[in-house]
Design a protein around this motif. Structure first.
Motif, PDB file in Angstrom:
ATOM      1  N   ALA A 359       1.366  -1.278  -0.079  1.00 25.24           N
ATOM      2  CA  ALA A 359      -0.035   0.381  -0.247  1.00 25.24           C
ATOM      3  C   ALA A 359       0.419   1.414   0.553  1.00 25.24           C
ATOM      4  CB  ALA A 359      -0.248  -0.266   1.584  1.00 25.24           C
ATOM      5  N   ASN A 482      -4.289  -1.248   2.160  1.00 23.75           N
ATOM      6  CA  ASN A 482      -5.372  -0.663   1.487  1.00 23.75           C
ATOM      7  C   ASN A 482      -6.542   0.186   1.200  1.00 23.75           C
ATOM      8  OD1 ASN A 482      -4.224   0.662  -1.402  1.00 23.75           O
ATOM      9  ND2 ASN A 482      -5.611  -1.258  -1.986  1.00 23.75           N
ATOM     10  N   ARG A 491      -3.254   1.921  -3.720  1.00 23.17           N
ATOM     11  CA  ARG A 491      -2.263   1.054  -4.308  1.00 23.17           C
ATOM     12  C   ARG A 491      -2.890   0.453  -5.852  1.00 23.17           C
ATOM     13  NH1 ARG A 491      -3.529  -4.775  -2.439  1.00 23.17           N
ATOM     14  NH2 ARG A 491      -4.960  -5.325  -4.307  1.00 23.17           N
TER      15      ARG A 491
END
Length: 609
Positions: A359, A482, A491
């Motif tokens: 992420a 994320n 992401r």
């Protein structure tokens, strides 16, 4: 040099556009450096599969997803422009002619090599300051349907493409910024022929018709998509690009263009978003250190998080390196059943790690304190031990434990990822770039913004925030890395890639692709085909595709013998066919110069001298 001077250089079929036509005062042309001439190009068919020859060049090369865009970059390079100069011209034309895939309303990752250093320029969109982790949850706390979220104001991230390109141009541009907008402005004012791909994309799209501005611009009064070959002008976009050409990214992020974007996002009739003028004004494009990984005789350089592309590609390839060598990875010109089995299994393992760890690095620490832990040979060798003769099957892969874990994240559930376009360029001085650019899904958030001009047309806003996990927590309440957070970059799977010879440090390839999460598979296979199997760039891009995101395996429709699917299903892959429309672009160094390839599944071409 100001934009007015640059505007006078624009040329339509060899006829100089006059100052009177443009409504601009006459200025001196003594310092002319770039004169754009709109080409007589009709984009080839983009649906289905169209064989392409590959293109050999001696001094430079540019590959992009539409012939008009490629030609704009080519003309810039011929005029002495840098790779970054050419990329700017290409991107602005793509905003016009391939609006469904990328544009100034979205974001991009650019990998650049200046002859000594590799830099990663991050123009990824960001979540507004007012965004929360419940952004895509309904009143019952359940995730919205994907398209309900995407075609709304909720999905629009603060765009970063223009500001990122300006940052790259400040460091590596040769021609004046304003001149690089002349191709797109000329084509927007004079019109271009709607390509087969744009027509078919419009025909298959439903939500864009619901946008008052987008529906009126791209469809007839009867609701039919603009016909292939229709000459489409975009006066709103021309006016917007004039402002950006003259005033730089400030014109995109402040003033009337930003105000119009905020108004449209916050004024969405069903699901308004929260982007503010402050979000627009304070957006910052970043320079990041690239991730460069040794693989065989090469050093492969790709984008770091928030992209998952390089890490996941190199996990796949690195894991496969720890398996016994195959005597025949290619049989009768196609990857063998055994190679596909290993590729798909390694993909399952890599995507399991991707879903847990990767992420935005400003919000998430890498496992063990460094992203390199995910690529350590010992770790990948351990992961390779999970690959057996039978597939681990859909959802059989589990995340590994790279490095000493200090933070625990939940695994993100799979959800759709779409879109994008790719540009590869190597200029006459040997500077190279790979740039993947996106508004996410086809036609983004399905909102067309006119920049406050009141003119027909404009540019499409992204739906990039749907690349975040809709669910912020798993069933046990563990956070997902994320998840949505204010100011965070979602992401991505974009995988712009530069390849170097490990011994000489010479740049030998630039490549990448659109395709959502499948970008990773497309790019990984192209790397193997070009660098390990010895195929040229065009041959590598023509190979059939197979992917898995951890669940069932999907094989490119009509490209595989039934015996291949049967053999892989016997191993437990649950293989089925579907369209896998990549858009790979690749340029390889040769003894004579360069050889470029463009994906036969789309309308791109390569040009160069």
């Amino acid at each position: 040099m100001d934009y007015q001077t640059a505007s006078l250089r624009r040329n339509w079929l060899g006829i100089v556009v006059s100052a009177t036509m443009l409504g601009l005062p006459l200025v001196a042309l003594a310092d002319v450096t770039f004169e754009y001439s709109a080409p007589a190009i009709e984009p080839e068919q983009a649906s289905g599969y169209t064989e392409k020859p590959g293109w050999a060049t001696e001094r430079f090369a540019v590959a992009a997803a539409n012939p008009l865009a490629t030609d704009a970059g080519y003309q810039v390079l011929r005029a002495g422009g840098s790779a970054v100069d050419a990329a700017i011209a290409v991107q602005m034309v793509l905003t016009l002619v391939e609006p469904q895939s990328s544009g100034i309303g979205g974001g991009a990752f650019l990998m650049h090599y200046d002859g000594s250093d590799v830099t990663a320029f991050d123009g990824r969109e960001t979540a507004p300051r007012a965004a929360s982790e419940s952004l895509f949850l309904n009143g019952d706390g359940e995730p919205l349907e994907f398209m309900d979220a995407a075609a709304s104001g909720l999905s629009v991230g603060v765009p970063g493409t223009v500001r990122m390109l300006e940052l790259a141009h400040d460091e590596h541009g040769k021609l004046p910024w304003a001149e690089l907008f002349a191709p797109a402005i000329t084509l927007a004012e004079e019109g271009f022929a709607v390509s087969h791909r744009l027509h078919t994309s419009l025909a298959g799209e439903e939500r864009l018709r619901d946008d008052a501005r987008g529906g009126a611009f791209y469809y007839t009064e009867d609701g039919e998509p603009l016909a292939e070959g229709h000459k489409l002008k975009n006066p709103a976009l021309a006016a917007i690009l004039r402002e950006i050409a003259e005033h730089g990214s400030k014109a995109m992020h402040t003033g009337s263009i930003a105000e119009d974007l905020v108004h449209r996002v916050q004024g969405h009739p069903d699901r308004p978003g929260a982007i503010s003028l402050e979000d627009m004004a304070t957006y910052v494009a970043l320079q990041r250190d690239p991730l460069c990984t040794d693989w065989k005789a090469y050093r492969v350089c790709g984008f770091p998080p928030p992209s998952s592309g390089h890490l996941t590609i190199m996990q796949i390839l690195g894991t496969m390196e720890h398996l016994p060598e195959l005597e025949a990875p290619v049989e009768e010109g196609q990857p063998s059943v055994e190679w596909w089995h290993r590729f798909l299994e390694a993909s399952r393992l890599a995507f399991a790690d991707r879903g847990k760890y990767i992420a935005d690095p400003d919000f998430v620490d890498p496992p063990g304190g460094s992203w390199s832990t995910m690529l350590e040979p010992d770790y990948l060798a351990l992961r390779a031990e999970s690959i057996e003769e039978q597939s681990m099957g859909p959802d059989g892969a589990r995340p590994g434990r790279p490095g000493k874990l200090e933070t625990s994240w939940a695994v993100q559930p799979n959800q759709p990822e779409y879109g994008t376009s790719h540009i590869s360029i190597i200029d006459e001085e040997g500077n190279g770039l790979a740039m993947t650019t996106t508004i996410e899904a086809a036609f983004g958030s399905r909102m067309l913004a006119d920049g406050g001009t009141g003119l027909p047309g404009g540019y499409l806003l992204n739906n990039e925030l749907t690349d975040f996990s809709f669910r912020p927590l798993d069933a046990d309440g563990t956070p997902i890395a994320n998840r949505v957070e204010a100011g965070k970059r979602p992401r991505s799977s974009m995988s712009p890639t530069l390849v170097f010879d490990r011994e000489s440090d010479e740049l030998i390839a630039s490549l990448g692709s659109p395709g959502g999460a499948a970008i990773i598979h497309y790019t990984a296979k192209a790397l193997v085909a070009m660098l390990d199997w010895g195929l040229n760039a065009q041959e590598a891009l023509e190979l059939p595709h197979a992917i898995t995101l951890g669940g069932p395996a999907f094989f490119e429709e009509g490209r595989f013998d039934a015996s291949v699917l049967e053999a892989l299903n016997e191993r437990g892959h649950e293989a089925s066919e579907r369209e896998l429309t990549s858009g790979l672009q690749a340029i390889m160094k040769t003894e004579e110069g360069f050889f470029g390839g463009a994906d036969p599944r789309r309308e791109g071409v390569v040009m160069g001298d």
